[in-house]
Write a protein that holds these residues in place. Structure first.
Motif, PDB file in Angstrom:
ATOM      1  N   LEU A 193      13.982 -12.624 -12.558  1.00  0.00           N
ATOM      2  CA  LEU A 193      15.190 -12.638 -11.731  1.00  0.00           C
ATOM      3  C   LEU A 193      15.233 -13.873 -10.848  1.00  0.00           C
ATOM      4  N   CYS A 194      14.104 -14.219 -10.237  1.00  0.00           N
ATOM      5  CA  CYS A 194      14.059 -15.396  -9.365  1.00  0.00           C
ATOM      6  C   CYS A 194      14.335 -16.673 -10.155  1.00  0.00           C
TER       7      CYS A 194
ATOM      8  N   SER B 293      18.019 -16.701 -11.354  1.00  0.00           N
ATOM      9  CA  SER B 293      18.953 -16.951 -10.254  1.00  0.00           C
ATOM     10  C   SER B 293      18.962 -18.426  -9.861  1.00  0.00           C
TER      11      SER B 293
ATOM     12  N   VAL C 174      22.429 -20.374 -10.250  1.00  0.00           N
ATOM     13  CA  VAL C 174      23.035 -20.982  -9.056  1.00  0.00           C
ATOM     14  C   VAL C 174      22.911 -22.498  -9.120  1.00  0.00           C
TER      15      VAL C 174
ATOM     16  N   LYS D 106      15.729  -7.852 -15.495  1.00  0.00           N
ATOM     17  CA  LYS D 106      16.381  -8.915 -14.714  1.00  0.00           C
ATOM     18  C   LYS D 106      17.886  -8.874 -14.884  1.00  0.00           C
TER      19      LYS D 106
ATOM     20  N   TYR E  51      20.982  -9.100 -12.320  1.00  0.00           N
ATOM     21  CA  TYR E  51      21.641 -10.400 -12.391  1.00  0.00           C
ATOM     22  C   TYR E  51      23.101 -10.286 -12.817  1.00  0.00           C
TER      23      TYR E  51
ATOM     24  N   LEU F 291      26.011 -12.847 -11.240  1.00  0.00           N
ATOM     25  CA  LEU F 291      26.222 -14.138 -11.883  1.00  0.00           C
ATOM     26  C   LEU F 291      26.469 -13.948 -13.375  1.00  0.00           C
TER      27      LEU F 291
ATOM     28  N   PHE G 235      15.342 -17.790  -3.353  1.00  0.00           N
ATOM     29  CA  PHE G 235      14.721 -17.215  -4.554  1.00  0.00           C
ATOM     30  C   PHE G 235      13.400 -17.893  -4.887  1.00  0.00           C
TER      31      PHE G 235
END
Length: 449
Positions: free
Chosen positions: A96-97, A100, A104, A389, A393, A397, A429
């Motif tokens: 996930l980190c 992201s 982003v 994730k 997520y 996004l 993140f």
């Protein structure tokens, strides 16, 4: 009848795309999905090419992507177990980190190049920066769903440019992903794939031999009462209707939501239906594979019709700024897969990184396709981490609420405040990943099981 005939013609092109994939070696090597091949054939036969497809057919194809994206998003959470937050975080937190930051980051690099180059030199609209994430991470359906939002903020060409961005993105996902995989195989970065093992021919052709075939769905209700596929379509329809009810309520609260697309709320509708079904134990009659077939069919038709109806005159008019921002987005995603992934994953960094590369430039299905190439039996924990994730997520996004709100946020904040906001989110993140012990700044790139 015109609509029926237009679907027959669309199906013909889809079949033609499959025939091309099964018989042309370069298409097999590139792993191009049949829907993409079919879309380009139809585009070549359309008004910007040979003009063989009648206008009335194109008129029926044009709304399909914006409609079908709601079906795709409504099915995402149907038929799946919804685990607790702790389980999701333990298994998929690092994914996930990383995802992201990659997602982003598409906004960050696009905002920077738009503010520094595209606005001063080409006088483009500031929302030009949105087309990377909307097209790459979101895909054709999201791009089609965002058309009205772009138009509402004075960027009428945004929808068509985002569709072209999605096309570039999915080509990057498939072709770039296969290039990365071939490099990784030669450098021994893959855990379960080597030069000797290679990729089976049937996967390249996309034609499964008899001994390797499998069932694509399971009947959960008696067909004499209701056809199982009809039941699952009805559940999807309920999810979309809940999303539509939410959207109607939001639009009643404020006129700003008139520009908001339906598909993120259809996804929330699916999540609500699944949660209620689990509570009342109705979910035992749901078959995830059937929902996947509905999603897959919708996505094939969506991609074909989206590519076939792209307005090439809009693309040509914005050729150089489009080329620059696409190159920027691709460079960022290659950086994430090749440099950032080994430093943010302590185990199976290539499998995790290339799966995210496929999803973030194409669609979830392409990410999983690349994973199947490098980890065909799912012996690594990548599939589980990626799946968990996506549960967190997707609502935000890649077609979620942040994607849907991005035109409004950039319009309200302006380019440079949006750059600062994007950087701040990415930093959070990264720090979360660092303090959880997932970051390794001096990685060993060779595979270690």
């Amino acid at each position: 009848m015109d609509f029926l005939f237009s679907l027959c013609i669309l199906s013909f092109f889809l079949l033609l795309g499959k025939i091309f994939r099964a018989n042309i070696k370069i298409l097999q090597t590139l792993f191009l999905p049949s829907a993409i091949i079919a879309g380009f054939i139809a585009l070549a036969c359309g008004p910007y090419g040979l003009a063989l497809i009648p206008d009335w057919v194109m008129q029926h194809w044009t709304p399909l992507p914006g409609v079908l994206i709601n079906v795709v998003f409504a099915t995402l959470f149907l038929g799946v177990d919804i685990p607790g937050i702790r389980k999701i975080w333990d298994a998929g937190g690092s994914q996930l980190c990383f995802g992201s930051i990659a997602g982003v980051g598409q906004y960050l690099v696009a905002l920077l190049v738009t503010g520094l180059i595209l606005v001063p030199l080409f006088k483009v609209h500031q929302l030009f920066a949105c087309i990377v994430e909307v097209g790459f991470s979101g895909g054709h359906g999201t791009a089609a769903g965002m058309k009205d939002a772009f138009k509402g903020y004075g960027f009428a060409e945004g929808g068509d440019l985002a569709l072209m961005s999605a096309t570039v993105g999915i080509l990057t996902a498939v072709i770039g992903g296969m290039i990365l995989i071939n490099i990784a195989i030669r450098k021994d970065y893959c855990t379960h794939l080597s030069v000797k093992k290679g990729i089976p021919l049937f996967k390249k052709k996309g034609l499964i031999p008899k001994e390797k075939r499998f069932s694509i769905a399971t009947a959960t209700v008696a067909s004499e009462a209701i056809e199982p596929l009809s039941l699952h379509f009805a559940i999807v329809a309920i999810a979309i209707a809940i999303g539509w009810a939410f959207l109607s309520g939001l639009q009643a609260l404020h006129s700003e939501f008139d520009k908001f697309p339906l598909f993120p709320l259809a996804m929330i509708g699916g999540l609500i239906v699944q949660k209620i079904s689990i509570t009342f134990k109705i979910d035992k009659y749901y078959d995830k594979s059937t929902f996947d077939r509905i999603l897959g069919f919708s996505l094939d038709v969506l991609i074909l019709s989206a590519i076939a109806t792209i307005k090439l005159d809009v693309f040509i008019a914005n050729f150089w700024p489009f080329l620059i921002i696409m190159a920027t987005g691709i460079a960022w995603m290659v950086f994430c897969a090749a440099f950032l992934a080994p430093r943010m994953f302590r185990n199976f960094w290539f499998e995790r990184g290339v799966t995210e590369f496929g999803m973030q430039t194409g669609v979830t299905a392409v990410g999983l396709l690349l994973l199947r190439v490098v980890d065909p039996l799912y012996k690594t924990d990548t599939a589980k981490a990626f799946g968990f994730k996506q549960m967190i997520y997707e609502p935000f996004l890649g077609g979620g609420f942040i994607t849907a709100f991005s035109p409004m946020l950039i319009t309200k904040l302006g380019l440079w405040k949006s750059v600062a906001a994007s950087f701040f989110i990415m930093l959070i993140f990264f720090l979360v990943s660092y303090f959880n012990g997932w970051v390794n700044l001096k990685p060993d790139l060779k595979c270690r099981e």
